[in-house]
Write an enzyme that holds these catalytic residues in place. Sequence first.
Site, PDB file in Angstrom:
ATOM      1  N   ASP A 102       0.674  -0.648   0.574  1.00 37.30           N
ATOM      2  CA  ASP A 102      -0.289  -0.070   0.053  1.00 37.30           C
ATOM      3  C   ASP A 102       0.709   0.619  -0.003  1.00 37.30           C
ATOM      4  O   ASP A 102       2.134   1.411   0.525  1.00 37.30           O
ATOM      5  CB  ASP A 102      -0.746  -0.086   1.676  1.00 37.30           C
ATOM      6  CG  ASP A 102      -1.611   1.499   1.729  1.00 37.30           C
ATOM      7  OD1 ASP A 102      -1.847   1.896   0.459  1.00 37.30           O
ATOM      8  OD2 ASP A 102      -0.678   1.637   2.391  1.00 37.30           O
ATOM      9  N   ASP A 104      -0.304   5.177   1.023  1.00 30.68           N
ATOM     10  CA  ASP A 104      -0.175   5.942   2.138  1.00 30.68           C
ATOM     11  C   ASP A 104       0.124   5.519   3.300  1.00 30.68           C
ATOM     12  O   ASP A 104      -0.559   4.563   3.277  1.00 30.68           O
ATOM     13  CB  ASP A 104      -1.019   7.141   1.919  1.00 30.68           C
ATOM     14  CG  ASP A 104      -1.331   7.836   1.106  1.00 30.68           C
ATOM     15  OD1 ASP A 104      -0.348   9.138   1.362  1.00 30.68           O
ATOM     16  OD2 ASP A 104      -1.213   7.875  -0.308  1.00 30.68           O
ATOM     17  N   ASP A 305      -1.835  -0.548   5.686  1.00 27.76           N
ATOM     18  CA  ASP A 305      -2.702   0.234   7.157  1.00 27.76           C
ATOM     19  C   ASP A 305      -3.747   0.222   7.584  1.00 27.76           C
ATOM     20  O   ASP A 305      -3.831   0.896   8.531  1.00 27.76           O
ATOM     21  CB  ASP A 305      -1.509   1.625   6.927  1.00 27.76           C
ATOM     22  CG  ASP A 305      -1.648   2.642   6.252  1.00 27.76           C
ATOM     23  OD1 ASP A 305      -1.988   2.138   5.189  1.00 27.76           O
ATOM     24  OD2 ASP A 305      -2.307   3.893   7.094  1.00 27.76           O
TER      25      ASP A 305
HETATM   26  O1  LIG Z   1      -4.310   3.606  -1.101  1.00 31.53           O
HETATM   27  P1  LIG Z   1      -3.607   4.145   0.186  1.00 31.53           P
HETATM   28  O2  LIG Z   1      -2.218   4.544  -0.616  1.00 31.53           O
HETATM   29  O3  LIG Z   1      -3.256   3.830   1.752  1.00 31.53           O
HETATM   30  O4  LIG Z   1      -4.279   5.542  -0.003  1.00 31.53           O
HETATM   31  C1  LIG Z   1      -5.338   5.845   1.181  1.00 31.53           C
HETATM   32  C2  LIG Z   1      -5.747   7.173   0.643  1.00 31.53           C
HETATM   33  O5  LIG Z   1      -4.472   7.981   1.147  1.00 31.53           O
HETATM   34  C3  LIG Z   1      -4.355   9.389   1.307  1.00 31.53           C
HETATM   35  O6  LIG Z   1      -4.628  10.129   2.359  1.00 31.53           O
HETATM   36  C4  LIG Z   1      -4.106   9.420   3.492  1.00 31.53           C
HETATM   37  O7  LIG Z   1      -2.236   9.700   3.758  1.00 31.53           O
HETATM   38  C5  LIG Z   1      -3.339  11.797   3.638  1.00 31.53           C
HETATM   39  C6  LIG Z   1      -1.269  11.548   3.138  1.00 31.53           C
HETATM   40  O8  LIG Z   1      -0.533  11.353   4.456  1.00 31.53           O
HETATM   41  C7  LIG Z   1      -3.808  12.647   5.134  1.00 31.53           C
HETATM   42  O9  LIG Z   1      -3.456  13.640   4.232  1.00 31.53           O
HETATM   43  C8  LIG Z   1      -4.948  12.047   4.478  1.00 31.53           C
HETATM   44  O10 LIG Z   1      -5.419  12.525   6.039  1.00 31.53           O
HETATM   45  C9  LIG Z   1      -4.967   9.908   4.049  1.00 31.53           C
HETATM   46  O11 LIG Z   1      -6.640   9.869   4.266  1.00 31.53           O
HETATM   47  C10 LIG Z   1      -4.681   9.677  -0.141  1.00 31.53           C
HETATM   48  O12 LIG Z   1      -4.775  11.098  -0.144  1.00 31.53           O
HETATM   49  C11 LIG Z   1      -6.153   9.200  -0.906  1.00 31.53           C
HETATM   50  O13 LIG Z   1      -6.470  10.020  -1.654  1.00 31.53           O
HETATM   51  C12 LIG Z   1      -5.816   8.003  -0.860  1.00 31.53           C
HETATM   52  O14 LIG Z   1      -7.253   7.451  -1.103  1.00 31.53           O
END
Ligand SMILES: O=P(O)(O)OC[C@H]1O[C@H](O[C@H]2O[C@H](CO)[C@@H](O)[C@H](O)[C@H]2O)[C@H](O)[C@@H](O)[C@@H]1O
Length: 382
Positions: A102, A104, A305
């Site tokens: 993954d 983020d 995560d």
């Molecule tokens: O599937 P992932 O790669 O884990 O992506 C899931 C979402 O991640 C991002 O948002 C999250 O991370 C951001 C940066 O650390 C944070 O600011 C935010 O609050 C989190 O929700 C991304 O911006 C999303 O579009 C993804 O869906």
Amino acid sequence: MDLKSNHSAPVLTDSAPLSKSRLGGIMKTGVLDDVRSSGWLDAMKSSSPPHKKFTKDLNHELSSPDPEVAYRTWLLKYPSALASFEQIANFAKGKRIALFLDYDGTLSPIVENPESAFMSDDMRSAVKKVAKYFPTAIISGRSRDKVYEFVGLTELYYAGSHGMDIMGPVRQSVSEDHPNCMKSTDKQGNEVNLFQPAREFLPMIDEVLSSLVKSTENIKGAQVENNKFCVSVHYRNVDEENWTAVWECVQDVIKKYPRLRMTHGRKVLEIRPMIDWDKGKALEFLLESLGFSNCDDVLPIYVGDDRTDEDAFKVLRERNCGYGILVSRSPKESNAYYSLRNPSEWEFPRTKFEMYSSFDLVLLEFKGKKRFLKDFFIYAVK
Ligand SMILES: O=P(O)(O)OC[C@H]1O[C@H](O[C@H]2O[C@H](CO)[C@@H](O)[C@H](O)[C@H]2O)[C@H](O)[C@@H](O)[C@@H]1O
């Protein structure tokens, strides 16, 4: 492809618990809306990370005021992948390993601005190293282009929009099962396979994106992110008193689109097509594309995560094939087998984010022809 098109109202997935606090909710659009929005409001408050139920036995220890005791107790159920390295390595003998990551919260830290979720150079070189030996794919909620921009490694496969946009290895026979699968070329001109099961939703998602950008423009801190086949509405930087307004903006838009649904991530509401596709399905699709469907000689490892990663952990658990590794510093219920500890956003002050650059993922190494697993996911938490 199962496109569930007959629903007359948006389906609220990840249903939020209804708590007592709903009684104090804002009564704008009637009792039902109030109850739903307050339930969601509670979930929005606890969404980073989500608080999940624990088994009764664990509950007592997990409620320990000492977070370290709670964490150690939880480790009994989700042992550290690092401490269990020998066990994993033994199991990997004679098997082909494939790694799924993954983005983020796994490869990059959770930060306030989604546009600044950069991965460290150390992490990048660790991923590059492992991808030399094992097919490696990133499966993210971000758009595929965006996650590629962040990671920048050409040797990986990328799946964006929670697996609804996969650029993977060329498959031999696919067209019947997967009509949305086509041959394409990547940025380097290599032949690849492009699979976009929600392709027909693109115009709809674009409309939703524009509407949400407009309707949230006066909510300070709200950010709408274009993830191609999904739209993310971030409320991390919105004052808590305005979270209901964010939720209402999303509701107002998706009620016009019965074929879209809303899900909930870390301080983010996401709108996506209502199709039977998720990170678990994407994982299966990639395994199949790699010729890794036979569980007997394959060991897929998925590291993630967030709750969307649970679909992938579940697939591995149900197939009794490979391991899910949950990256978490706090105890939470999961379908993963192992865990890795990461510095969590609420325990570590934001000013310490630069520490992340020293967190390393030191991976597997070959010696000669024989697979020799040297280090596995050393997560140097200082
Ligand atoms: O599937 P992932 O790669 O884990 O992506 C899931 C979402 O991640 C991002 O948002 C999250 O991370 C951001 C940066 O650390 C944070 O600011 C935010 O609050 C989190 O929700 C991304 O911006 C999303 O579009 C993804 O869906």
